[in-house]
Structure formats: C-alpha cells, structure tokens
Design a protein around this motif. Structure first.
Motif: not given
Length: 125
Positions: A107-123
């Motif tokens: 779950r922690r890894k999925r959350s980190l990946n989701a955060d990274k994807q959101r960050e990449d999309h906001s960039d």
C-alpha cells in the motif's frame, strides 16, 4: 471449459466435486447457472470445504507461500481452518504478522507511485 477452470472460477476444490463435474466439460451457460443457483453439493462444498489453498490462505489471513512455510499442503475444511484460528500456532501468528507487513508495504508503494504520477501530471500542466 475444463473442470479445473470451472472449479477455479467457482472457488472450489476440484477433487471434492462430484465425479460428473470432474469428468465433464462445463459450458459458460452451465457455469453461470451454477453461480446463479448453486446446487446443494456446491453450497455444501463452499460452506464446509475442503477449500482450495487460495481460500484457506485468505481465511487464515496469510499468503499462499505462508501455507507452504506452515507445512499446510492439503486442502482444509472449514472446521480445520477454524481449529487453526482457535489454536493460533506460532507459525500462523508469525505468517499473519508477516502478511500484514507485506500488505502495508505494498500500500505504501502504491501510494508513493500515485503521488509521483500526480506530481508528474501537475508538472505537465
């Protein structure tokens, strides 16, 4: 479909099914009928077992690998599963703890990946 495929879709232990189920082929319509209105043998098998390893592991709250490490190699009935849960052998407690830790890490890894994807999309915006 083959009986093994149908048994997997029904979450039942194939060797415990009636001979006509094991030796025949099952159409999609027959499978749908078994799911919609299970015959008594299927209701009994689901309620009492023996259950396939994936369901045994799930009912015990451990992984399939944990079953092997606990030397559970055969299908178990509901009563056998309940007895293990009541007795709480050391191996089962250790496997349950390990399983919870693994799930938490996933779950922690999925959350980190989701955060990274959101960050990449906001960039990109």
């Amino acid at each position: 479909m083959k009986p093994a495929t149908a048994a997997k879709k029904l979450d039942i232990y194939l060797p415990a099914t009636p001979e006509e189920f094991r030796n025949g082929t099952i159409t999609r319509a027959e499978l749908a009928a078994l799911q919609a209105d299970p015959p008594q043998w299927l209701r009994d098998l689901r309620a009492n077992g023996p259950h396939p390893k994936n369901l045994v592991a799930a009912k015990l709250g451990i992984s399939n690998s944990g079953l092997i490490r606990g030397e559970v190699t055969e299908a178990l009935t509901t009563d056998e599963i309940n007895a293990l849960l009541a007795d709480k052998p050391d191996w089962l407690e250790a496997e349950r703890t390990k399983h919870v830790e693994v799930l938490r890490e996933e779950r922690r890894k999925r959350s980190l990946n989701a955060d990274k994807q959101r960050e990449d999309h906001s960039d990109d915006a």
